[in-house]
Write a protein that holds these residues in place. Structure first.
Motif, PDB file in Angstrom:
ATOM      1  N   SER A 101       0.992  -1.357  -0.107  1.00 43.43           N
ATOM      2  CA  SER A 101       0.209  -0.134  -0.049  1.00 43.43           C
ATOM      3  C   SER A 101       0.736   1.144  -0.205  1.00 43.43           C
ATOM      4  N   TYR A 102       1.763   1.363   0.815  1.00 44.89           N
ATOM      5  CA  TYR A 102       2.858   2.498   0.719  1.00 44.89           C
ATOM      6  C   TYR A 102       3.312   2.714  -0.387  1.00 44.89           C
ATOM      7  N   VAL A 103       4.076   1.611  -1.111  1.00 41.12           N
ATOM      8  CA  VAL A 103       4.763   2.027  -2.496  1.00 41.12           C
ATOM      9  C   VAL A 103       3.423   2.439  -3.539  1.00 41.12           C
ATOM     10  N   ALA A 104       2.483   1.647  -3.386  1.00 38.81           N
ATOM     11  CA  ALA A 104       1.313   2.111  -4.396  1.00 38.81           C
ATOM     12  C   ALA A 104       0.933   3.548  -4.241  1.00 38.81           C
ATOM     13  N   ALA A 105       0.989   4.226  -3.023  1.00 40.33           N
ATOM     14  CA  ALA A 105       0.827   5.355  -2.918  1.00 40.33           C
ATOM     15  C   ALA A 105       2.070   6.498  -3.086  1.00 40.33           C
ATOM     16  N   HIS A 106       3.182   6.057  -2.802  1.00 37.05           N
ATOM     17  CA  HIS A 106       4.347   6.825  -2.787  1.00 37.05           C
ATOM     18  C   HIS A 106       5.466   6.478  -3.667  1.00 37.05           C
ATOM     19  N   ARG A 107       5.459   5.718  -4.634  1.00 36.29           N
ATOM     20  CA  ARG A 107       6.311   5.308  -5.534  1.00 36.29           C
ATOM     21  C   ARG A 107       7.144   6.407  -6.032  1.00 36.29           C
ATOM     22  N   ASP A 108       6.428   7.854  -6.242  1.00 34.31           N
ATOM     23  CA  ASP A 108       7.017   8.951  -6.902  1.00 34.31           C
ATOM     24  C   ASP A 108       8.070   9.534  -5.932  1.00 34.31           C
ATOM     25  N   ARG A 109       8.299   8.988  -4.591  1.00 33.86           N
ATOM     26  CA  ARG A 109       9.056   9.456  -3.637  1.00 33.86           C
ATOM     27  C   ARG A 109      10.529   8.831  -3.717  1.00 33.86           C
ATOM     28  N   TYR A 110      10.477   7.935  -4.676  1.00 29.92           N
ATOM     29  CA  TYR A 110      11.827   7.027  -4.801  1.00 29.92           C
ATOM     30  C   TYR A 110      12.248   6.765  -6.125  1.00 29.92           C
ATOM     31  N   ASP A 111      13.569   7.066  -6.507  1.00 29.67           N
ATOM     32  CA  ASP A 111      14.262   6.912  -7.976  1.00 29.67           C
ATOM     33  C   ASP A 111      14.386   5.544  -8.144  1.00 29.67           C
ATOM     34  N   LEU A 112      14.424   4.553  -6.949  1.00 28.81           N
ATOM     35  CA  LEU A 112      14.884   3.191  -7.224  1.00 28.81           C
ATOM     36  C   LEU A 112      14.201   2.367  -6.238  1.00 28.81           C
ATOM     37  N   VAL A 113      13.443   1.479  -6.583  1.00 26.84           N
ATOM     38  CA  VAL A 113      13.022   0.374  -5.513  1.00 26.84           C
ATOM     39  C   VAL A 113      13.681  -0.834  -5.676  1.00 26.84           C
ATOM     40  N   VAL A 114      14.330  -1.332  -4.691  1.00 29.21           N
ATOM     41  CA  VAL A 114      15.077  -2.613  -4.784  1.00 29.21           C
ATOM     42  C   VAL A 114      14.463  -3.510  -3.554  1.00 29.21           C
ATOM     43  N   THR A 115      14.076  -5.000  -4.151  1.00 30.48           N
ATOM     44  CA  THR A 115      13.674  -5.805  -3.166  1.00 30.48           C
ATOM     45  C   THR A 115      15.035  -6.705  -2.941  1.00 30.48           C
ATOM     46  N   THR A 116      14.933  -7.425  -1.649  1.00 32.66           N
ATOM     47  CA  THR A 116      15.949  -8.348  -1.365  1.00 32.66           C
ATOM     48  C   THR A 116      15.260  -9.828  -1.032  1.00 32.66           C
TER      49      THR A 116
END
Length: 190
Positions: free
Chosen positions: A35-50
């Protein structure tokens, strides 16, 4: 404006209720991160999963685990429970880091992406200056990832409501260690 990355640490079924090494609140964390990423993806230049992606991690696995240095079998490479939680199906991460193939692999900085780049190299290549860390478990892989991030010179924040510790006591200890190292601890709502 500096470049910021979101590090989504080990949000895998293996660490959620019903998995091999469950954390209370694991499914909630997965839903909340999605939910957080869906709402705030524009705050991040890069999203990384581990992801824990164990093949033969040696003493990390034990039939008689001490839950300090040895654990029940979990996060086995290619297994269904080693995959990201289904709640993250639409996350659209830029990079996936797998770790722990032949070692403990607590920190995302212990792993590599599909091209063999370390997490630090991925972040440097993207000119990242600051990272937000979320995921499972706060007292272990989130903590070690955040500690390695700050040691590597990244401005590091753990979003405390988007993670869960193995136990309350271990979570409190992790907070003390993280704060002492210069990691900011804040809820995602700030």
């Amino acid at each position: 404006m500096s470049t910021r990355a979101l590090l989504v640490v080990d949000v895998q079924l293996t660490f959620c209720e019903g998995g091999e090494l469950p954390v209370d609140g694991g499914h909630r964390v997965a839903q909340d991160v999605a939910s957080y990423v869906a709402a705030h993806r524009d705050r991040y230049d890069l999203v990384v999963t581990t992801q824990d992606w164990h093949i033969d991690p040696g003493e990390h696995f034990s039939d008689d685990p001490d839950f300090v240095n040895s654990w029940p079998v979990h996060g086995v490479a290619e297994s269904d429970n080693a995959l990201l939680h289904p709640a993250l199906a639409d996350l659209d991460a830029d990079v996936t880091i797998t770790k722990g193939q032949y070692e403990h692999g607590y920190s995302g900085f212990d792993g590599t992406d599909a091209a063999g780049r370390s997490l630090e190299q991925v972040l440097r290549d993207a000119e990242v200056a600051s990272v937000h860390v979320v995921g499972l478990a706060e007292s272990h892989c989130v903590k070690f990832t955040a500690l390695d991030a700050v040691r590597s010179g990244f401005d590091t924040t753990v979003l405390t409501d988007l993670t869960a510790p193995v136990s309350a006591e271990q979570g409190e200890q992790a907070h003390r260690e993280l704060a002492a190292a210069g990691v900011e601890l804040t809820p995602s709502t700030r």
